[in-house]
Design a protein around this motif. Structure first.
Motif, mmCIF file in Angstrom:
data_model
loop_
_atom_site.group_PDB
_atom_site.id
_atom_site.type_symbol
_atom_site.label_atom_id
_atom_site.label_comp_id
_atom_site.label_asym_id
_atom_site.label_seq_id
_atom_site.Cartn_x
_atom_site.Cartn_y
_atom_site.Cartn_z
ATOM 1 N N ARG A 3 0.864 -1.282 0.101
ATOM 2 C CA ARG A 3 0.132 -0.041 -0.072
ATOM 3 C C ARG A 3 0.877 1.167 0.080
ATOM 4 O O ARG A 3 0.546 2.208 -0.422
ATOM 5 C CB ARG A 3 -1.022 0.198 1.170
ATOM 6 C CG ARG A 3 -2.072 -0.896 0.909
ATOM 7 C CD ARG A 3 -3.266 -0.542 2.240
ATOM 8 N NE ARG A 3 -4.137 -1.727 1.907
ATOM 9 C CZ ARG A 3 -4.999 -1.825 0.976
ATOM 10 N NH1 ARG A 3 -5.359 -0.812 0.055
ATOM 11 N NH2 ARG A 3 -6.069 -2.844 1.065
ATOM 12 N N ALA A 7 0.628 4.095 -2.878
ATOM 13 C CA ALA A 7 0.380 5.415 -2.436
ATOM 14 C C ALA A 7 1.715 6.433 -3.115
ATOM 15 O O ALA A 7 1.532 7.406 -3.456
ATOM 16 C CB ALA A 7 0.365 5.749 -1.088
ATOM 17 N N LYS A 8 2.932 6.002 -2.977
ATOM 18 C CA LYS A 8 3.996 6.733 -3.631
ATOM 19 C C LYS A 8 3.761 6.941 -5.016
ATOM 20 O O LYS A 8 3.995 7.838 -5.810
ATOM 21 C CB LYS A 8 5.379 6.061 -3.115
ATOM 22 C CG LYS A 8 5.711 6.192 -1.947
ATOM 23 C CD LYS A 8 7.145 5.461 -1.597
ATOM 24 C CE LYS A 8 7.452 5.678 -0.044
ATOM 25 N NZ LYS A 8 8.652 4.767 0.265
ATOM 26 N N SER A 11 0.942 9.317 -5.866
ATOM 27 C CA SER A 11 1.402 10.550 -5.682
ATOM 28 C C SER A 11 2.337 11.212 -6.769
ATOM 29 O O SER A 11 2.043 12.257 -7.099
ATOM 30 C CB SER A 11 2.209 10.505 -4.223
ATOM 31 O OG SER A 11 2.780 11.886 -4.052
ATOM 32 N N ILE A 48 -4.512 13.014 -3.737
ATOM 33 C CA ILE A 48 -4.040 11.890 -4.148
ATOM 34 C C ILE A 48 -2.466 12.229 -3.809
ATOM 35 O O ILE A 48 -1.621 11.122 -3.187
ATOM 36 C CB ILE A 48 -3.949 11.419 -5.478
ATOM 37 C CG1 ILE A 48 -5.430 10.896 -5.732
ATOM 38 C CG2 ILE A 48 -3.244 10.323 -5.997
ATOM 39 C CD1 ILE A 48 -6.116 10.717 -7.153
ATOM 40 N N SER A 51 -1.569 11.570 -0.482
ATOM 41 C CA SER A 51 -2.137 10.050 -0.148
ATOM 42 C C SER A 51 -3.240 9.986 1.219
ATOM 43 O O SER A 51 -3.027 9.511 2.018
ATOM 44 C CB SER A 51 -1.150 9.405 0.505
ATOM 45 O OG SER A 51 0.017 9.042 -0.628
ATOM 46 N N SER A 52 -4.080 11.145 0.708
ATOM 47 C CA SER A 52 -5.332 11.358 1.771
ATOM 48 C C SER A 52 -6.501 10.456 1.220
ATOM 49 O O SER A 52 -7.166 11.240 0.621
ATOM 50 C CB SER A 52 -5.560 12.613 1.918
ATOM 51 O OG SER A 52 -6.632 12.790 2.863
ATOM 52 N N ASP A 53 -6.904 9.346 1.631
ATOM 53 C CA ASP A 53 -8.138 8.652 1.456
ATOM 54 C C ASP A 53 -9.399 9.323 1.885
ATOM 55 O O ASP A 53 -10.432 9.416 1.166
ATOM 56 C CB ASP A 53 -7.928 7.294 1.840
ATOM 57 C CG ASP A 53 -7.933 7.126 3.165
ATOM 58 O OD1 ASP A 53 -9.143 6.592 3.618
ATOM 59 O OD2 ASP A 53 -7.142 7.221 3.969
ATOM 60 N N LEU A 84 -5.555 3.664 -1.364
ATOM 61 C CA LEU A 84 -4.811 4.709 -0.286
ATOM 62 C C LEU A 84 -5.348 4.441 1.105
ATOM 63 O O LEU A 84 -4.740 4.693 1.982
ATOM 64 C CB LEU A 84 -5.334 6.133 -0.760
ATOM 65 C CG LEU A 84 -4.777 6.873 -2.006
ATOM 66 C CD1 LEU A 84 -5.556 8.104 -2.170
ATOM 67 C CD2 LEU A 84 -3.387 6.973 -1.940
#
Length: 106
Positions: A3, A7-8, A11, A48, A51-53, A84
């Motif tokens: 994950r 996320a990276k 981003s 994104i 990385s804020s779901d 995310l």
């Protein structure tokens, strides 16, 4: 951590999205269209990137009417939120399991 890697990557793609918007505006000498869907996309790129779901979920809710016009985009947003979102723990940490095992407790 899978994950974390996803996320990276998301981003990095968000940063590319911002560059594409900048290039569009410079090449066309005009701003992107001022529509709810474009507002959502610009804010979603920001969410994104960090990385804020939670923020992305909130944006999806707020811009639900605009997203309802494009089912495929709405489904993509759902997939990004899922990627995310941190996983919930499924059991006790491994250290707690060993403590229980070696303490003789049942």
């Amino acid at each position: 951590n899978f994950r974390g890697q996803v996320a990276k990557q998301l981003s990095a793609y968000a940063k590319i999205g911002k560059v594409i918007v900048d290039i569009y505006e410079k090449e066309t000498e005009r701003k992107v269209p001022d529509t709810p869907l474009m507002h959502f996309l610009q804010l979603a790129i920001e969410a994104i990137e960090i990385s804020s779901d939670g923020l992305l979920s909130g944006l999806k809710e707020k811009y639900g009417a605009a997203l309802g016009q494009d089912v495929a985009l709405s489904q993509e947003v759902d997939q990004m939120i899922a990627k995310l979102k941190p996983r919930k723990a499924t059991g006790p940490p491994l250290s707690d399991m060993f403590k229980t095992l070696f303490s003789g407790a049942v």
